[in-house]
Each structure stands twice: as structure tokens, then as C-alpha cells.
Write a protein that holds these residues in place. Structure first.
Motif, PDB file in Angstrom:
ATOM      1  N   LEU A 116       9.782 -10.372   2.374  1.00  0.00           N
ATOM      2  CA  LEU A 116       9.761  -8.903   2.189  1.00  0.00           C
ATOM      3  C   LEU A 116       8.861  -8.508   1.019  1.00  0.00           C
ATOM      4  CD1 LEU A 116      11.022  -6.242   3.275  1.00  0.00           C
ATOM      5  CD2 LEU A 116      12.813  -6.487   1.566  1.00  0.00           C
ATOM      6  N   LYS A 117       8.941  -9.328  -0.042  1.00  0.00           N
ATOM      7  CA  LYS A 117       8.087  -9.056  -1.219  1.00  0.00           C
ATOM      8  C   LYS A 117       6.602  -9.116  -0.826  1.00  0.00           C
ATOM      9  CE  LYS A 117      10.915  -8.775  -4.842  1.00  0.00           C
ATOM     10  NZ  LYS A 117      11.091  -7.469  -5.476  1.00  0.00           N
ATOM     11  N   GLU A 118       6.260 -10.092   0.016  1.00  0.00           N
ATOM     12  CA  GLU A 118       4.857 -10.213   0.453  1.00  0.00           C
ATOM     13  C   GLU A 118       4.433  -8.970   1.242  1.00  0.00           C
ATOM     14  OE1 GLU A 118       4.732 -15.072   0.931  1.00  0.00           O
ATOM     15  OE2 GLU A 118       4.242 -13.806   2.656  1.00  0.00           O
ATOM     16  N   LEU A 119       5.361  -8.564   2.124  1.00  0.00           N
ATOM     17  CA  LEU A 119       5.047  -7.359   2.909  1.00  0.00           C
ATOM     18  C   LEU A 119       4.940  -6.119   2.007  1.00  0.00           C
ATOM     19  CD1 LEU A 119       7.343  -7.960   6.039  1.00  0.00           C
ATOM     20  CD2 LEU A 119       4.847  -7.908   6.009  1.00  0.00           C
ATOM     21  N   GLU A 120       5.776  -6.070   0.977  1.00  0.00           N
ATOM     22  CA  GLU A 120       5.718  -4.938   0.029  1.00  0.00           C
ATOM     23  C   GLU A 120       4.408  -4.963  -0.766  1.00  0.00           C
ATOM     24  OE1 GLU A 120       9.408  -5.338  -2.069  1.00  0.00           O
ATOM     25  OE2 GLU A 120      10.480  -4.006  -0.702  1.00  0.00           O
ATOM     26  N   SER A 121       3.938  -6.185  -1.079  1.00  0.00           N
ATOM     27  CA  SER A 121       2.638  -6.302  -1.768  1.00  0.00           C
ATOM     28  C   SER A 121       1.525  -5.789  -0.866  1.00  0.00           C
ATOM     29  CB  SER A 121       2.354  -7.760  -2.130  1.00  0.00           C
ATOM     30  OG  SER A 121       3.329  -8.230  -2.986  1.00  0.00           O
ATOM     31  N   ALA A 122       1.645  -6.168   0.423  1.00  0.00           N
ATOM     32  CA  ALA A 122       0.646  -5.681   1.393  1.00  0.00           C
ATOM     33  C   ALA A 122       0.710  -4.142   1.468  1.00  0.00           C
ATOM     34  CB  ALA A 122       0.915  -6.295   2.764  1.00  0.00           C
ATOM     35  N   GLU A 123       1.956  -3.643   1.456  1.00  0.00           N
ATOM     36  CA  GLU A 123       2.149  -2.182   1.495  1.00  0.00           C
ATOM     37  C   GLU A 123       1.443  -1.511   0.306  1.00  0.00           C
ATOM     38  OE1 GLU A 123       5.700   0.842   0.248  1.00  0.00           O
ATOM     39  OE2 GLU A 123       6.315  -1.110   0.994  1.00  0.00           O
ATOM     40  N   VAL A 138      -2.361  -1.504   0.729  1.00  0.00           N
ATOM     41  CA  VAL A 138      -2.820  -0.462   1.677  1.00  0.00           C
ATOM     42  C   VAL A 138      -2.711   0.923   1.033  1.00  0.00           C
ATOM     43  CG1 VAL A 138      -2.401   0.596   3.937  1.00  0.00           C
ATOM     44  CG2 VAL A 138      -2.186  -1.877   3.673  1.00  0.00           C
ATOM     45  N   LYS A 139      -1.621   1.164   0.301  1.00  0.00           N
ATOM     46  CA  LYS A 139      -1.448   2.462  -0.380  1.00  0.00           C
ATOM     47  C   LYS A 139      -2.570   2.705  -1.386  1.00  0.00           C
ATOM     48  CE  LYS A 139       3.504   3.484  -0.205  1.00  0.00           C
ATOM     49  NZ  LYS A 139       4.743   3.510  -0.994  1.00  0.00           N
ATOM     50  N   SER A 140      -2.946   1.635  -2.122  1.00  0.00           N
ATOM     51  CA  SER A 140      -4.047   1.778  -3.097  1.00  0.00           C
ATOM     52  C   SER A 140      -5.333   2.181  -2.387  1.00  0.00           C
ATOM     53  CB  SER A 140      -4.267   0.465  -3.845  1.00  0.00           C
ATOM     54  OG  SER A 140      -3.114   0.140  -4.544  1.00  0.00           O
ATOM     55  N   ALA A 141      -5.568   1.552  -1.238  1.00  0.00           N
ATOM     56  CA  ALA A 141      -6.774   1.890  -0.468  1.00  0.00           C
ATOM     57  C   ALA A 141      -6.706   3.334   0.018  1.00  0.00           C
ATOM     58  CB  ALA A 141      -6.920   0.932   0.718  1.00  0.00           C
ATOM     59  N   LEU A 142      -5.498   3.775   0.387  1.00  0.00           N
ATOM     60  CA  LEU A 142      -5.335   5.158   0.885  1.00  0.00           C
ATOM     61  C   LEU A 142      -5.510   6.204  -0.215  1.00  0.00           C
ATOM     62  CD1 LEU A 142      -2.388   4.717   3.408  1.00  0.00           C
ATOM     63  CD2 LEU A 142      -4.598   5.757   3.940  1.00  0.00           C
ATOM     64  N   GLN A 143      -5.343   5.815  -1.477  1.00  0.00           N
ATOM     65  CA  GLN A 143      -5.561   6.783  -2.570  1.00  0.00           C
ATOM     66  C   GLN A 143      -7.001   7.307  -2.549  1.00  0.00           C
ATOM     67  OE1 GLN A 143      -3.364   7.989  -4.755  1.00  0.00           O
ATOM     68  NE2 GLN A 143      -1.655   6.731  -4.005  1.00  0.00           N
ATOM     69  N   ASN A 144      -7.944   6.413  -2.199  1.00  0.00           N
ATOM     70  CA  ASN A 144      -9.351   6.811  -2.154  1.00  0.00           C
ATOM     71  C   ASN A 144      -9.712   7.517  -0.844  1.00  0.00           C
ATOM     72  OD1 ASN A 144      -9.791   5.598  -4.653  1.00  0.00           O
ATOM     73  ND2 ASN A 144     -10.072   3.596  -3.683  1.00  0.00           N
ATOM     74  N   ASP A 145      -8.973   7.179   0.209  1.00  0.00           N
ATOM     75  CA  ASP A 145      -9.307   7.752   1.513  1.00  0.00           C
ATOM     76  C   ASP A 145      -8.003   8.098   2.228  1.00  0.00           C
ATOM     77  OD1 ASP A 145     -11.392   6.568   4.306  1.00  0.00           O
ATOM     78  OD2 ASP A 145     -10.614   8.550   3.767  1.00  0.00           O
ATOM     79  N   PRO A 146      -7.351   9.190   1.804  1.00  0.00           N
ATOM     80  CA  PRO A 146      -5.962   9.471   2.222  1.00  0.00           C
ATOM     81  C   PRO A 146      -5.762   9.624   3.729  1.00  0.00           C
ATOM     82  CG  PRO A 146      -6.645  10.962   0.455  1.00  0.00           C
ATOM     83  CD  PRO A 146      -7.864  10.232   0.912  1.00  0.00           C
ATOM     84  N   GLU A 147      -6.776  10.084   4.427  1.00  0.00           N
ATOM     85  CA  GLU A 147      -6.579  10.333   5.858  1.00  0.00           C
ATOM     86  C   GLU A 147      -7.275   9.280   6.731  1.00  0.00           C
ATOM     87  OE1 GLU A 147      -3.987  13.047   4.957  1.00  0.00           O
ATOM     88  OE2 GLU A 147      -4.400  12.595   7.056  1.00  0.00           O
ATOM     89  N   ASN A 148      -7.529   8.118   6.160  1.00  0.00           N
ATOM     90  CA  ASN A 148      -8.172   7.053   6.934  1.00  0.00           C
ATOM     91  C   ASN A 148      -7.186   6.535   7.991  1.00  0.00           C
ATOM     92  OD1 ASN A 148      -9.056   4.409   7.765  1.00  0.00           O
ATOM     93  ND2 ASN A 148     -10.498   4.474   6.047  1.00  0.00           N
TER      94      ASN A 148
END
Lengths: 157, 188
Positions: free
Chosen positions: A108-115, A118-128
Motif C-alpha cells: 500500500l505504501k508503494e501505491l501511495e508513493s505512486a499516488e 502522479v499528484k506532483s505531476a498533476l500540479q503542473n498539468d492539472p487537467e492532463n
């Protein structure tokens, strides 16, 4: 009495006062025209101001929607809120129930890290759309993991 | 001491305001000052309108129109000429424009000249002196040129420009007016 010559008559007449009184008082009509024009001018000048104020309010509202409110209601936040709620419900639901594997929390921790990535990437491109789909998949995997390790049918096998 | 007392007294006596000050007040938006300006110039404006238009009804309408337009245009008066000169110029232009607008369809189509008052009507017209009673009987173009040149002091070049005619036409209309006036005067 001798009649003056035309030239004399013309000269004397042109030297006389050129004022003639009108039969009626013309001022009330003039005053009415001025008042009605002023009222019209007031109405005319009132509307541009009102329109300007209304336009400013609409612009302000839009700015508030876009700058202040929109980030809270963007897709990433919506997805996160929805899955977080689901995840917390499941964790509470399975709190007293033993898990099938002991390393599920590490997974679960690994999946949360992945989460988070992805969230960090979405900060730059919120509607990608691709990133949003990826985020949803990561969340879904977290929910699936929690469900699988706690489901009774797995425990009965 | 006596002189001082007289001076002090004279300040309390209501004096008519000098015209420049009145105009300035009107330019600043004082409707009260405008009413005073109207009272001062009403008779001159009406007299000019009556001579140009040869109709008391038209003259009343145009006088009102002049003062309404004056209220809106007075900011354009920069004091480069006498106020009365400027006002007479505004009045003349409005009256000429009014005449153009009120030509009937036949006058517009065949360019028939407007006629003046008949003798009986002019003799009934109140407030006009002997010459004015003859002026209002003149045909339109002769009347306009005569009033603008002889009464108001415009040059023929200016009149030609105002009325949209040749300078020569303005001069010939003036002579025509004089001949008619003399003829009527001699026959009185």
C-alpha cells in the motif's frame, strides 16, 4: 410734414433698437427642454456606470471561480477526495479483521508513493487526462489491495 | 467718510452682473445665470428670428431652440468675440437651418422661394418698427441677405457661405431687397 428719404429712413431705422418682445413667455418651454435633457442625460450616463459595475462583478466572480474556487474543485482533488473516502471506509471496515498477508501495508505504501508522484505531476498539468487516469488506477489498486487482503473468501481458502 | 458710506451702500444695491461673469457662470452649469442671460438677450434673439423667418410662430420656436442649444454649446464660446456677436451667429445659423427643414415638398422639388408676410399681416405684427414691417414682406432669399448684411453686418462672402450661394447672388439679392423696400416705402 415731409416724408424722409428712403436712405434717411433706412439709416434711422437700422440705428434703432433691434429688440422685439415675443407675445408669449418662452422661458418655461426652454426650462422644460433643459430639465428633460438633463434627466435623459442622467439616465444615459447611469446605464454605462451600472453596466460597468455589473461587468466588474461578473469578472470578479469569474476570477474567484477560476483562481480561488477552481483549484479546490479540480478533477484531481475530486478524485483524491472520492478515493480517500473509500479507502478510509475500507480501512475502518477491516480494522478488526486480520489481513491475509503481512506485507500488504508495504504494498500500500508503494501505491501511495505512486499516488504522490502522479499528484506532483498533476500540479503542473492539472487537467492532463492521462495523469488523471493513472491517478484513478493507482487509487483503484489501493482499494483492490485492501479488499483482497481482507476479503472473507480469501481467508476461507 | 461720506464717500465710503456711499460706496458701501452702492455695494448693497443690486447691480446687473457683467455679461462675461454671467457667461462664465452658465459655462459652469448655473441654470439661474442662464435664465438671466436669457432675459438679457431674449428680445434681441427673437427680433433677429422674426426678421429672418417672417413668422412670429417660427420665431418663437427658433428662439427657444436657440436658447436650448446655447445651454449645450456655451462651452464652445471662448471669448474671442463679443458674446452678443457669437449669439447672433448661432441664432442666424439655427434660423437658416430651420427654414431649410421647413420648406414644403413643392419648394424642395421646384426650388420655389419662400415668400414673406403679406402687407396686412406685417402691419398687424406687434413690436416691429417701420423698416421691420417692410423686411418681413420680402421674399425669403432677399430677406435673409438683407437682414444678415444690413442689420447684422455680415459681409457678402460670409452670407454666401452661410446660405450656400455665390457671392454675386448675395449681392444681387441685397439690391433686389433694397429696391423692393424702397418701392414699398415710397408707396406708403
Amino acid at each position: 410734414m415731409n416724408k424722409p428719404s428712403f436712405e434717411q429712413f433706412l439709416k434711422e431705422s437700422l440705428e434703432q433698437t433691434k429688440e422685439v418682445s415675443p407675445k408669449r413667455d418662452l422661458w418655461p418651454g426652454i426650462e422644460r427642454a433643459l430639465v428633460s435633457h438633463n434627466e435623459h442625460a442622467k439616465k444615459v450616463s447611469y446605464w454605462p456606470k451600472l453596466t460597468g459595475v455589473a461587468a466588474c462583478m461578473v469578472a470578479g466572480l469569474l476570477a474567484w471561480q477560476v483562481v480561488i474556487k477552481q483549484p479546490q474543485q479540480n478533477t484531481m482533488v475530486d478524485i483524491s477526495a472520492f478515493f480517500e473516502q473509500q479507502k478510509q471506509s475500507l480501512l475502518v471496515q477491516y480494522e478488526a479483521q486480520p489481513a491475509l498477508t503481512s506485507d500488504w501495508q508495504a504494498q500500500l505504501k508503494e501505491l501511495e508513493s505512486a499516488e504522490q508522484a502522479v499528484k506532483s505531476a498533476l500540479q503542473n498539468d492539472p487537467e492532463n487526462a492521462a495523469l488523471l487516469k493513472m491517478l484513478a488506477q493507482v487509487y483503484q489498486q489501493q482499494l483492490d489491495l485492501i479488499n483482497k487482503v481482507h476479503e472473507p473468501r480469501w481467508q476461507q481458502i | 467718510m461720506l464717500i465710503d458710506a456711499n460706496q458701501a451702500l452702492s455695494h448693497k444695491v443690486h447691480k446687473p452682473k457683467p455679461i462675461d461673469e454671467l457667461v462664465l457662470q452658465v459655462q459652469q452649469g448655473s441654470q439661474r445665470a442662464f435664465e438671466q442671460l436669457y432675459k438679457k438677450y431674449e428680445k434681441r434673439v427673437y427680433g433677429l428670428c422674426l426678421r429672418l423667418l417672417a413668422s412670429p410662430e417660427y420665431a418663437e420656436d427658433v428662439t427657444q431652440e436657440v436658447f436650448v442649444q446655447l445651454w449645450h454649446k456655451i462651452s464652445q464660446f471662448q471669448g474671442q468675440s463679443q458674446f452678443s456677436t457669437w449669439l447672433h451667429s448661432v441664432t442666424s445659423n439655427i434660423a437658416i437651418s430651420y427654414l431649410r427643414k421647413h420648406k414644403n415638398w413643392l419648394q424642395k422639388v421646384v426650388s420655389i422661394e419662400g415668400c414673406g408676410m403679406d402687407e396686412q399681416a406685417s402691419s398687424m405684427c406687434e413690436g416691429l418698427n417701420g423698416l421691420d414691417k417692410l423686411i418681413v414682406r420680402l421674399p425669403e432669399r432677399a430677406r435673409l441677405v438683407f437682414v444678415l448684411h444690413a442689420v447684422e453686418g455680415y459681409r457678402h462672402e460670409e452670407i454666401a457661405n452661410m446660405l450656400g450661394m455665390a457671392v454675386g447672388s448675395s449681392k444681387s439679392q441685397y439690391h433686389r431687397a433694397r429696391q423692393l423696400l424702397q418701392e414699398w416705402y415710397d408707396n406708403e
